[in-house]
Design a protein around this motif. Structure first.
Motif, PDB file in Angstrom:
ATOM      1  N   PHE A 143     -54.515  -6.734 -46.077  1.00  0.00           N
ATOM      2  CA  PHE A 143     -53.528  -6.901 -45.019  1.00  0.00           C
ATOM      3  C   PHE A 143     -53.410  -5.577 -44.277  1.00  0.00           C
ATOM      4  CE2 PHE A 143     -52.702 -10.175 -48.078  1.00  0.00           C
ATOM      5  CZ  PHE A 143     -52.353 -11.279 -47.318  1.00  0.00           C
ATOM      6  N   SER A 148     -48.154  -7.998 -41.007  1.00  0.00           N
ATOM      7  CA  SER A 148     -49.077  -9.098 -41.307  1.00  0.00           C
ATOM      8  C   SER A 148     -48.853  -9.611 -42.721  1.00  0.00           C
ATOM      9  CB  SER A 148     -50.524  -8.653 -41.113  1.00  0.00           C
ATOM     10  OG  SER A 148     -50.851  -7.571 -41.970  1.00  0.00           O
ATOM     11  N   TRP A 149     -48.557  -8.713 -43.662  1.00  0.00           N
ATOM     12  CA  TRP A 149     -48.250  -9.158 -45.015  1.00  0.00           C
ATOM     13  C   TRP A 149     -46.973  -9.992 -45.034  1.00  0.00           C
ATOM     14  CZ3 TRP A 149     -49.234 -10.571 -49.684  1.00  0.00           C
ATOM     15  CH2 TRP A 149     -48.212 -10.643 -50.628  1.00  0.00           C
TER      16      TRP A 149
END
Length: 764
Positions: A143, A148-149
């Protein structure tokens, strides 16, 4: 609804036109004769010696099939058949049987309107062969950043709750907690506990606490699959020893029973099936909710510090620990022991809820703890043997996104599957640092001698005495759970337009989760055109619409007029495959496709997952079924919903298509079309043949299974999301109540946007 009216009028003609039956289906179900009378029988076979076919008692001799192509059609003769199903058998390899009205009506004339391939083969769709289960070896992706995670993490957390019937979280009903029979050991106290996680369902266990008024940190302590449950005390794992020691260190610890262990006797440990799973009712869900309520119980004790709550357990208790940590941020410190693994995801039904590992493994679920302190305890002699070089670095990478690498640790021991003294001591020191604020005092701490109380002294219901009150057990309790879920679903239905907006926001993602209906990116498709046929008034193209990342390969037929200008398009799907839209033996498109072409519409016919050309015509494709398939793979229904979305995405790649897309679903594909409609890009109207679907648990299980779909609102939610776009529902029978669907349209200020009829209009 012009095209819908045309579709309704033509529906009566969709009865397996052309008398075509694939060989595998003929052996399973027989061959259907559309009317009583003489039928000319054609047989499609692969190269072989002479053989026979038997049709409703008529034995027909088929000469040897010899062809450079390896397959050929053979005329078998004429037989007299009554309308309806005719029994079929053969001693050869038959790819298809065709019943034609005239001998000269050869099957080759209409084969292009039924099949992409003119040879007997199946589409090279890989999804049926995927082997993904609890023993698959998984890797974790990278990631780029915390954002985004977190987007991934939010979806995964929600999916765990949706799968467990806990989205949105149920009401916190009264615990009616009972804490009694204290045993005072001087430096710690043991008490018996039971409380109601759900009305009438007891969670049982023991509370270990320091003497005094506190406030003390608190720890939920699920035990796992040890033979003696929470009372297990041996060299491999002692649940009492860790509770006693942590209580001596200054923490309140609640050791509670898994379902079916020790004092939890209302249900066996293994129970339930697909009908309960429709509502998110299964052992995993019950144990997760019991853990959430265990935190509620600890928070209500007058001597606990609600800002310092931890969790630890091993094996199945380790699974409960990291799952509970993933979805409940009240857990501030967590120590799952000998469980988070890339090579084994849990060996019990209670660890394998549907949906939770469709695109991930326990590594990602474990990482949902970030950035809260997390210790992974692993061992050389079990499935956590690779943790120091695989699972721990993967999870640490997520912690690094938060600059919190110091909050995740791994203790690795030369032992078998365990929560032994070495493992416990590692957890004690980790909890001392992050939960007890006493790192220095316990820097070199080792567990002192522990002597647990005799089991009969700490059992909540010793000697298996009767449970208190009139508590339900077994199937009666499961029925009550399902009824509670049904009542909750009814309560969540919107009552006004504001409620509708909130309902869409909450239940839209839940329905998408049950169907694995993430948006389809057209740029990920790799369509392959197999052939093109230019006819007098239209063009027929045969395609395989590929989605390489998912292994999907969808056989499709695309019709459009010769007019070079852009056209609006209709996607049509049928439970019997795209061949159901073909004409009779004269060849060409069937009446519905013809009517749409006459109205200037392009038409895309698609075989959905395990329909039509997903099978070899002589041999049905069987789906691989590993352990807990709905945990790791989308169901057939989910794949088909996704296929409809993929078909529409394919149309957006074409420059000869413009405007919104209409969607029509017939037979068994009707329900799937309605489920897909709100998630299918550019779709502005839908025509659905409910085909007598009555909406019962049995019907959902047998025809359109998707875990937790009923808890997510099923077709009512689909209608809520699709409204106010027009929808036409035909084939609705009295057993299926469409009132909730109609209500969604009323609240969207489009009461006329939904048209429902029990019977299809007669053919025009």
């Amino acid at each position: 609804m012009g095209w819908m009216t045309a579709a309704a009028a033509m529906l009566a003609s969709l009865t397996g036109a052309a008398g075509w039956t694939d060989g595998w289906a003929a052996l399973e179900r027989g061959v259907e004769a559309q009317e009583t009378g003489e039928h000319h029988v054609w047989v499609w076979g692969e190269e072989q010696n002479a053989f026979t076919v038997t049709l409703d008692g008529h034995v027909l001799d088929i000469p040897a099939i010899e062809s450079e192509a390896g397959h050929a059609w053979a005329y078998a003769g004429a037989v007299q058949l009554d309308a309806g199903q005719a029994d079929f058998n053969t001693d050869g390899a038959v790819c298809a049987i065709v019943l034609a009205g005239a001998e000269e009506a050869t099957p080759e004339a209409f084969l292009p309107d039924r099949r992409v391939y003119d040879s007997p083969r199946a589409a090279d769709d890989q999804r049926a062969a995927v082997e993904r289960d609890t023993d698959t070896v998984f890797t974790m992706g990278h990631f780029a950043d915390a954002a985004s995670w977190e987007a991934f993490a939010d979806t995964l957390r929600r999916r765990i709750l949706v799968a467990s019937g806990l989205w949105p979280l149920p009401d916190r009903t009264p615990l009616n907690a009972q804490v009694f029979d204290p045993i005072d050991h001087g430096d710690y106290i043991v008490e018996k506990v039971h409380f109601e996680a759900r009305p009438g369902y007891l969670v049982t266990g023991n509370l270990y606490r320091p003497p005094g008024d506190g406030p003390f940190p608190a720890i939920v302590s699920p035990h796992g699959h040890w033979s003696e449950g929470r009372l297990n005390h041996d060299d491999t794992g002692s649940i009492p020893a860790r509770a006693i020691t942590l209580a001596r260190m200054g923490a309140v610890v609640f050791n509670y029973d898994m379902v079916g262990y020790v004092d939890s006797r209302q249900l066996e440990h293994h129970w339930g099936g697909p009908e309960e799973e429709l509502w998110g009712v299964h052992p995993f869900a019950l144990q997760l909710w019991s853990g959430i309520r265990a935190i509620d119980f600890l928070e209500r004790l007058p001597y606990t510090d609600n800002e310092r709550i931890g969790a630890t357990g091993a094996s199945g208790g380790g699974t409960q620990t990291f799952i509970l940590t993933a979805v409940d941020d009240r857990i501030r410190v967590s120590a799952p022991v000998t469980m988070i693994s890339s090579v084994m995801q849990g060996g019990c039904q209670c660890e394998n809820a549907p949906l939770i590992r469709l695109e991930n493994s326990n590594i990602e679920i474990g990482a949902l703890a970030a950035p809260r302190p997390l210790m992974l305890v692993s061992a050389t002699g079990d499935w956590t043997r690779e943790t120091p070089r695989v699972e721990y670095p993967s999870i640490r990478e997520i912690y690094a996104l938060y600059g919190a690498e110091d909050r995740v640790a791994n203790a690795h021991f030369n032992a078998g599957h365990n929560y032994n003294q070495d493992s416990r001591e590692a957890v004690y020191r980790f909890f001392a640092k992050w939960l007890l604020d006493a790192e220095d005092a316990y820097a070199g701490f080792t567990e002192p001698e522990v002597t647990p109380d005799a089991p009969e002294d700490v059992r909540v219901f010793p000697d298996d005495e009767a449970l208190p009150g009139a508590l339900l057990t077994g199937d009666a309790l499961l029925d009550a759970f399902v009824e509670q879920a049904r009542d909750a679903a009814r309560r969540h239905l919107p009552g006004d337009p504001v409620d509708l907006a909130n309902y869409r926001r909450v239940f839209g993602p839940a329905l998408a989760d049950t169907l694995h209906a993430a948006p389809v990116d057209p740029s990920e498709l790799a369509p392959e055109r197999v052939s093109s046929h230019e006819r007098e008034d239209h063009i027929l193209e045969a395609w395989v619409i590929r989605h390489p990342a998912r292994g999907a390969a969808l056989p499709a037929l695309f019709y459009r007029s010769k007019d070079a200008g852009p056209q609006e398009a209709v996607v049509l799907v049928h439970g019997d495959g795209k061949g159901a839209f073909a004409s009779g033996a004269s060849g060409g498109p069937g009446p519905l496709v013809r009517a749409l072409l006459d109205r200037g519409r392009a038409v895309l016919l698609v075989d959905l997952f395990l329909q039509g050309e997903h099978h070899h015509p002589a041999r049905a494709t069987a789906r691989h079924e590993g352990r807990y398939p709905s945990t790791f793979l989308p169901t057939d229904t989910a794949h088909r919903v996704r296929d409809i979305m993929t078909a529409a995405a394919f149309l957006t790649l074409r420059r000869d298509i413009e405007g919104p897309i209409a969607l029509g679903g017939f037979g068994a594909a009707g329900v799937e079309a309605l489920l897909a409609a709100p998630f299918t890009a550019d779709t502005d109207r839908v025509f659905v043949d409910l085909a007598g679907f009555e909406g019962s648990e049995a019907a959902w299980t047998e025809k359109h299974f998707a875990p937790a779909i009923r808890a997510a609102g099923d077709l009512a939610t689909a209608a809520a999301l699709f409204a106010p776009k027009p929808a036409w529902l035909g084939g609705a029978r009295d057993a299926f109540d469409t009132g909730d669907l109609a209500r969604m349209y009323e609240l969207s200020d489009a009461p006329g946007g939904l048209e429902v009829t029990a019977d299809m209009p007669p053919e025009a």
